[in-house]
Design a protein around this motif. Structure first.
Motif, PDB file in Angstrom:
ATOM      1  N   GLY A   1       9.109  74.606  40.216  1.00  0.00           N
ATOM      2  CA  GLY A   1       9.702  73.616  41.103  1.00  0.00           C
ATOM      3  C   GLY A   1      11.064  74.091  41.584  1.00  0.00           C
ATOM      4  N   ALA A   2      12.069  73.248  41.400  1.00  0.00           N
ATOM      5  CA  ALA A   2      13.428  73.592  41.830  1.00  0.00           C
ATOM      6  C   ALA A   2      14.213  74.319  40.743  1.00  0.00           C
ATOM      7  CB  ALA A   2      14.179  72.330  42.237  1.00  0.00           C
ATOM      8  N   VAL A   3      13.600  74.507  39.568  1.00  0.00           N
ATOM      9  CA  VAL A   3      14.280  75.159  38.445  1.00  0.00           C
ATOM     10  C   VAL A   3      13.917  76.633  38.415  1.00  0.00           C
ATOM     11  CG1 VAL A   3      14.525  75.229  35.935  1.00  0.00           C
ATOM     12  CG2 VAL A   3      14.293  73.031  37.104  1.00  0.00           C
ATOM     13  N   ARG A   4      14.964  77.470  38.324  1.00  0.00           N
ATOM     14  CA  ARG A   4      14.761  78.911  38.223  1.00  0.00           C
ATOM     15  C   ARG A   4      15.516  79.411  37.005  1.00  0.00           C
ATOM     16  NH1 ARG A   4      17.356  82.955  42.452  1.00  0.00           N
ATOM     17  NH2 ARG A   4      19.126  82.281  41.250  1.00  0.00           N
ATOM     18  N   ILE A   5      14.838  80.240  36.196  1.00  0.00           N
ATOM     19  CA  ILE A   5      15.519  80.845  35.055  1.00  0.00           C
ATOM     20  C   ILE A   5      15.425  82.358  35.166  1.00  0.00           C
ATOM     21  CG2 ILE A   5      15.154  78.908  33.482  1.00  0.00           C
ATOM     22  CD1 ILE A   5      12.945  80.657  32.169  1.00  0.00           C
TER      23      ILE A   5
ATOM     24  N   ASP B   1      19.584  86.037  26.687  1.00  0.00           N
ATOM     25  CA  ASP B   1      20.669  85.476  27.474  1.00  0.00           C
ATOM     26  C   ASP B   1      20.039  84.895  28.728  1.00  0.00           C
ATOM     27  OD1 ASP B   1      22.696  86.283  25.668  1.00  0.00           O
ATOM     28  OD2 ASP B   1      22.605  88.312  26.486  1.00  0.00           O
ATOM     29  N   VAL B   2      20.168  83.591  28.889  1.00  0.00           N
ATOM     30  CA  VAL B   2      19.437  82.854  29.926  1.00  0.00           C
ATOM     31  C   VAL B   2      20.418  82.247  30.923  1.00  0.00           C
ATOM     32  CG1 VAL B   2      17.796  80.984  30.350  1.00  0.00           C
ATOM     33  CG2 VAL B   2      17.672  82.291  28.214  1.00  0.00           C
ATOM     34  N   VAL B   3      20.060  82.335  32.199  1.00  0.00           N
ATOM     35  CA  VAL B   3      20.790  81.651  33.272  1.00  0.00           C
ATOM     36  C   VAL B   3      19.781  80.746  33.967  1.00  0.00           C
ATOM     37  CG1 VAL B   3      22.066  81.902  35.423  1.00  0.00           C
ATOM     38  CG2 VAL B   3      22.384  83.576  33.593  1.00  0.00           C
ATOM     39  N   GLY B   4      20.073  79.462  33.986  1.00  0.00           N
ATOM     40  CA  GLY B   4      19.197  78.498  34.641  1.00  0.00           C
ATOM     41  C   GLY B   4      19.905  77.846  35.811  1.00  0.00           C
ATOM     42  N   THR B   5      19.186  77.688  36.915  1.00  0.00           N
ATOM     43  CA  THR B   5      19.739  76.996  38.075  1.00  0.00           C
ATOM     44  C   THR B   5      18.717  75.985  38.588  1.00  0.00           C
ATOM     45  OG1 THR B   5      18.941  78.740  39.550  1.00  0.00           O
ATOM     46  CG2 THR B   5      21.219  78.891  38.829  1.00  0.00           C
ATOM     47  N   GLU B   6      19.243  74.885  39.088  1.00  0.00           N
ATOM     48  CA  GLU B   6      18.392  73.877  39.732  1.00  0.00           C
ATOM     49  C   GLU B   6      18.887  73.731  41.155  1.00  0.00           C
ATOM     50  OE1 GLU B   6      16.328  69.596  38.961  1.00  0.00           O
ATOM     51  OE2 GLU B   6      17.786  70.349  37.530  1.00  0.00           O
ATOM     52  N   GLU B   7      18.044  74.123  42.097  1.00  0.00           N
ATOM     53  CA  GLU B   7      18.471  74.182  43.494  1.00  0.00           C
ATOM     54  C   GLU B   7      18.729  72.809  44.099  1.00  0.00           C
ATOM     55  OE1 GLU B   7      15.335  76.424  45.201  1.00  0.00           O
ATOM     56  OE2 GLU B   7      15.996  78.300  44.295  1.00  0.00           O
ATOM     57  N   SER B   8      18.016  71.794  43.640  1.00  0.00           N
ATOM     58  CA  SER B   8      18.179  70.475  44.256  1.00  0.00           C
ATOM     59  C   SER B   8      19.550  69.859  43.950  1.00  0.00           C
ATOM     60  CB  SER B   8      17.063  69.537  43.784  1.00  0.00           C
ATOM     61  OG  SER B   8      17.113  69.383  42.380  1.00  0.00           O
TER      62      SER B   8
ATOM     63  N   THR C   1      23.022  72.776  40.104  1.00  0.00           N
ATOM     64  CA  THR C   1      23.485  72.828  38.727  1.00  0.00           C
ATOM     65  C   THR C   1      23.136  74.183  38.139  1.00  0.00           C
ATOM     66  OG1 THR C   1      23.051  70.458  38.533  1.00  0.00           O
ATOM     67  CG2 THR C   1      23.359  71.664  36.490  1.00  0.00           C
ATOM     68  N   ARG C   2      24.027  74.707  37.297  1.00  0.00           N
ATOM     69  CA  ARG C   2      23.823  76.022  36.689  1.00  0.00           C
ATOM     70  C   ARG C   2      24.234  75.957  35.222  1.00  0.00           C
ATOM     71  NH1 ARG C   2      24.392  81.796  38.110  1.00  0.00           N
ATOM     72  NH2 ARG C   2      25.590  82.778  36.457  1.00  0.00           N
ATOM     73  N   VAL C   3      23.425  76.581  34.354  1.00  0.00           N
ATOM     74  CA  VAL C   3      23.757  76.688  32.939  1.00  0.00           C
ATOM     75  C   VAL C   3      23.528  78.122  32.478  1.00  0.00           C
ATOM     76  CG1 VAL C   3      23.252  74.296  32.322  1.00  0.00           C
ATOM     77  CG2 VAL C   3      21.443  75.980  32.193  1.00  0.00           C
ATOM     78  N   GLU C   4      24.314  78.521  31.498  1.00  0.00           N
ATOM     79  CA  GLU C   4      24.139  79.819  30.844  1.00  0.00           C
ATOM     80  C   GLU C   4      24.161  79.572  29.353  1.00  0.00           C
ATOM     81  OE1 GLU C   4      26.718  82.974  32.118  1.00  0.00           O
ATOM     82  OE2 GLU C   4      26.841  82.151  34.141  1.00  0.00           O
ATOM     83  N   PHE C   5      23.200  80.156  28.643  1.00  0.00           N
ATOM     84  CA  PHE C   5      23.156  80.002  27.194  1.00  0.00           C
ATOM     85  C   PHE C   5      22.368  81.159  26.596  1.00  0.00           C
ATOM     86  CE2 PHE C   5      19.499  77.836  28.915  1.00  0.00           C
ATOM     87  CZ  PHE C   5      18.454  78.160  28.071  1.00  0.00           C
TER      88      PHE C   5
END
Length: 145
Positions: A74-78, A110-117, A120-124
């Motif tokens: 969907g709108a989530v990319r990792i 090491d993960v980078v997640g983004t939600e395009e809608s 929002t961005r997270v790193e963990f």
């Protein structure tokens, strides 16, 4: 002739306006701070929700097979990269098996997640096992039910 003062004089009116203005400024400052707090809380909730989604996607990844990559749902990319932090070891043999069928290692992803809608961005980072399937031995006839 004496005049009896009725109502407010100029000085009393000015004092009342100063008190009212001070209270209004304090109220507006409090409202502004509260709105800022609400925005920060909403951002934190969006990041937490995205991180939960990203963890759900990452748990299906075998870092031995895919040491780095990208997935989109969907709108989530990792995106992730992995590093072996504990050496690969043979798994314990299963019942009826003479040798192990897996090599298991511990990886740090090491993960980078983004939600395009919502932008929002997270790193963990997360630790999880990586599996290497070894040659499976054929089952012996006496081991079959």
């Amino acid at each position: 002739m004496k005049s009896h003062g009725r109502g407010f004089g100029l000085l009393e009116a000015i004092v009342a306006l100063v008190i009212l203005a001070s209270a209004g400024l304090a109220l507006f400052a409090w409202i502004g701070q509260s709105l800022g707090d609400v925005r920060r809380i909403e951002d934190a909730q969006a990041r937490a929700a995205l991180q939960l989604k990203a963890v759900g996607l990452v748990t299906n990844i075998n870092p031995f097979v895919e040491p780095k990559g990208e997935r989109r749902v969907g709108a989530v990319r990792i995106r992730w990269t992995s590093e072996l932090i504990e050496p690969m070891r043979y798994s314990l043999p299963f019942a009826g098996s003479k040798s192990p069928i897996w090599e298991v290692g511990l990886y740090r992803l090491d993960v980078v997640g983004t939600e395009e809608s919502t932008a929002t961005r997270v790193e963990f980072s997360i630790e999880q096992p990586g599996l290497n399937a070894l040659a499976v031995q054929p089952r012996r006839r006496e081991d079959m039910p």
